[in-house]
Design an enzyme around this catalytic site. Sequence first.
Site, PDB file in Angstrom:
ATOM      1  N   ARG A 186       3.014  -3.930 -19.305  1.00 43.38           N
ATOM      2  CA  ARG A 186       1.622  -3.507 -19.188  1.00 43.38           C
ATOM      3  C   ARG A 186       0.727  -4.421 -20.028  1.00 43.38           C
ATOM      4  O   ARG A 186       1.069  -4.794 -21.146  1.00 43.38           O
ATOM      5  CB  ARG A 186       1.485  -2.057 -19.653  1.00 43.38           C
ATOM      6  CG  ARG A 186       0.085  -1.472 -19.453  1.00 43.38           C
ATOM      7  CD  ARG A 186       0.042  -0.030 -19.912  1.00 43.38           C
ATOM      8  NE  ARG A 186       0.904   0.828 -19.090  1.00 43.38           N
ATOM      9  CZ  ARG A 186       0.516   1.399 -17.949  1.00 43.38           C
ATOM     10  NH1 ARG A 186      -0.710   1.204 -17.492  1.00 43.38           N
ATOM     11  NH2 ARG A 186       1.354   2.166 -17.279  1.00 43.38           N
ATOM     12  N   GLU A 237       5.514  -8.999 -16.987  1.00 47.98           N
ATOM     13  CA  GLU A 237       6.721  -8.313 -17.450  1.00 47.98           C
ATOM     14  C   GLU A 237       6.444  -7.013 -18.192  1.00 47.98           C
ATOM     15  O   GLU A 237       7.366  -6.304 -18.556  1.00 47.98           O
ATOM     16  CB  GLU A 237       7.530  -9.244 -18.352  1.00 47.98           C
ATOM     17  CG  GLU A 237       6.769  -9.720 -19.576  1.00 47.98           C
ATOM     18  CD  GLU A 237       7.566 -10.715 -20.408  1.00 47.98           C
ATOM     19  OE1 GLU A 237       7.134 -11.034 -21.524  1.00 47.98           O
ATOM     20  OE2 GLU A 237       8.624 -11.165 -19.930  1.00 47.98           O
ATOM     21  N   ASP A 277      -3.963  -1.754  -7.796  1.00 49.98           N
ATOM     22  CA  ASP A 277      -5.298  -1.922  -8.359  1.00 49.98           C
ATOM     23  C   ASP A 277      -5.268  -2.096  -9.884  1.00 49.98           C
ATOM     24  O   ASP A 277      -6.178  -2.688 -10.455  1.00 49.98           O
ATOM     25  CB  ASP A 277      -6.166  -0.712  -7.992  1.00 49.98           C
ATOM     26  CG  ASP A 277      -6.317  -0.565  -6.492  1.00 49.98           C
ATOM     27  OD1 ASP A 277      -6.662  -1.564  -5.837  1.00 49.98           O
ATOM     28  OD2 ASP A 277      -6.069   0.543  -5.975  1.00 49.98           O
ATOM     29  N   GLU A 311      -5.667   3.587 -13.872  1.00 53.26           N
ATOM     30  CA  GLU A 311      -5.056   3.519 -15.188  1.00 53.26           C
ATOM     31  C   GLU A 311      -5.576   4.650 -16.071  1.00 53.26           C
ATOM     32  O   GLU A 311      -6.766   4.983 -16.046  1.00 53.26           O
ATOM     33  CB  GLU A 311      -5.358   2.171 -15.843  1.00 53.26           C
ATOM     34  CG  GLU A 311      -4.835   0.973 -15.054  1.00 53.26           C
ATOM     35  CD  GLU A 311      -3.338   0.996 -14.879  1.00 53.26           C
ATOM     36  OE1 GLU A 311      -2.623   1.052 -15.903  1.00 53.26           O
ATOM     37  OE2 GLU A 311      -2.869   0.967 -13.724  1.00 53.26           O
TER      38      GLU A 311
END
Length: 528
Positions: free
Chosen positions: A198, A196, A222, A487
Amino acid sequence: MPERAAPRAWSEDLAGRSPPQGAVPDSASAVSSPSDPAAAGDDAGASTAPAPGGEGDPLSPHRDARLGSTDKELKAGAAAAGSSPTALGTPWQREPRVEVLDPGSVGSISRRFQSPRFRPGTPVVIRGPLVAGWGRGLLGLVFPAGGARSQLPRPCRVLVLLNPRGGKGKALQLFRSHVQPLLAQADISFTLMLTERRNHARELVQVEELGRWDALVVMSGDGLMHEVVNGLMERPDWETAIRKPLCSLPAGSGNALAASLNHYAGYEQVTNEDLLTNCTLLLCRRLLAPMNLLSLQTASGLRLFSVLSLAWGFIADVDLESEKFRRLGEMRFTLGTFLRLAALRVYQGTLAYLPAERVVSQVPAPRSVERQDQQGPTDAHLVPLEEPVPPHWTVVPEQDFVLVLALLHSHLGSEMFAAPMGRCAAGTMHLFYVRAGVSRAMLLRLFLAMEKGRHMDYDCPYLVYVPVVAFRLEPKDGKGVFAVDGELMVSEAVQGQVHPDYVWMAGGCMEPPPSQKPQQGAPPGEPL
């Protein structure tokens, strides 16, 4: 460490039936298949809720990916015979042997698979209608038990971590229509957890009782696999936890790891639902293969682990600046490339690396980094960032770059065949960098050619490739951004080392020739 909320759960028929469509479950909820005894015990007394995405939803135009229809293709492939890495700049080519069978009779299919002339590892395509109810038997023929490599057990219990907002936001529907029917036929029970926020997956695996599961299945892009691996490495029992087999199912906008596994297994390059189906079949096949893990250290003292790549400069900018176009799927990267080409930047920094060819004859660095406040494997080839790199390293004389890319696998996206020279040997990674001075036209040609892995054919003097086991990158003035597995990471001095065969992944991956393997120590052990 945050505690995990008690999940909501509901049961489903493994034959493919789902509860009536209705409300979407809470994003912290769990879906358990009834053949999972561990999940059944935990779900007793829990409230139930209907789920979308059951059989019959017209989610995809690809009829071949839908089980239960009378006109379909069941793509069931095993690992194709591999080839060794080629010389620099030589296009990597594969000539797969593919069996195309006419399903005129089920007996003929069965006899063909059992024939001594049939080579296990041959990709198989069955064209035409199949007799209803033969899916389970066919999976048993194509994915036989036994074999020399490590395998998941039969029956098998997996925890599926799914990001419902990844990519185009259709991951849950795709799981229902493309993944769940295949898992049911392959005797794989599951519990589904929806993330829900990060780092939610990172938090979940930090406290999860891993002994309940035979594998962790990650369905997103990824970035979610990055969270899971780092969560496992942050556990007190990290040495055991990282041996838990993993599986990547593509449902994000960047699906590079899944595309690489698809490539290693000998499948042709595909995208979207076709790639998802192929990767699900790899899970159903149960074979496990070891994968390299990249350990990263930053000037601020952060240590993290990468399963795919570290990018700086052009590629990182495209990856992060195209985030606002996420709903376009993989088209976001094409759009982002054109936008960044229009305002091409040059990044200043210092790059050094340890070539793979020097590892065997060189001992580890005399003052390797081993901090008491950090856990994980020792980075034997790295020295503290405030010290110069060891003398046997190579320091790139140029300090003006367009991009730097450290890549563990073959693909940078499902349609970006970045490393056609072959799968990395154990303990090595691909290092690419583009020096300043390259024209926009040449850079565009390189990125367009990357779709088929032809970018090395241009022999561009600004593009440099070398296989390495460690690297150090020190940006000047903090300019540019890093993207680790897609990221964002702050721009600061960073160094990394590859640890060989450290993660077990579901997939029919080809082993590199033993002569290509630097001697850097053994993997952490057999999968749990």
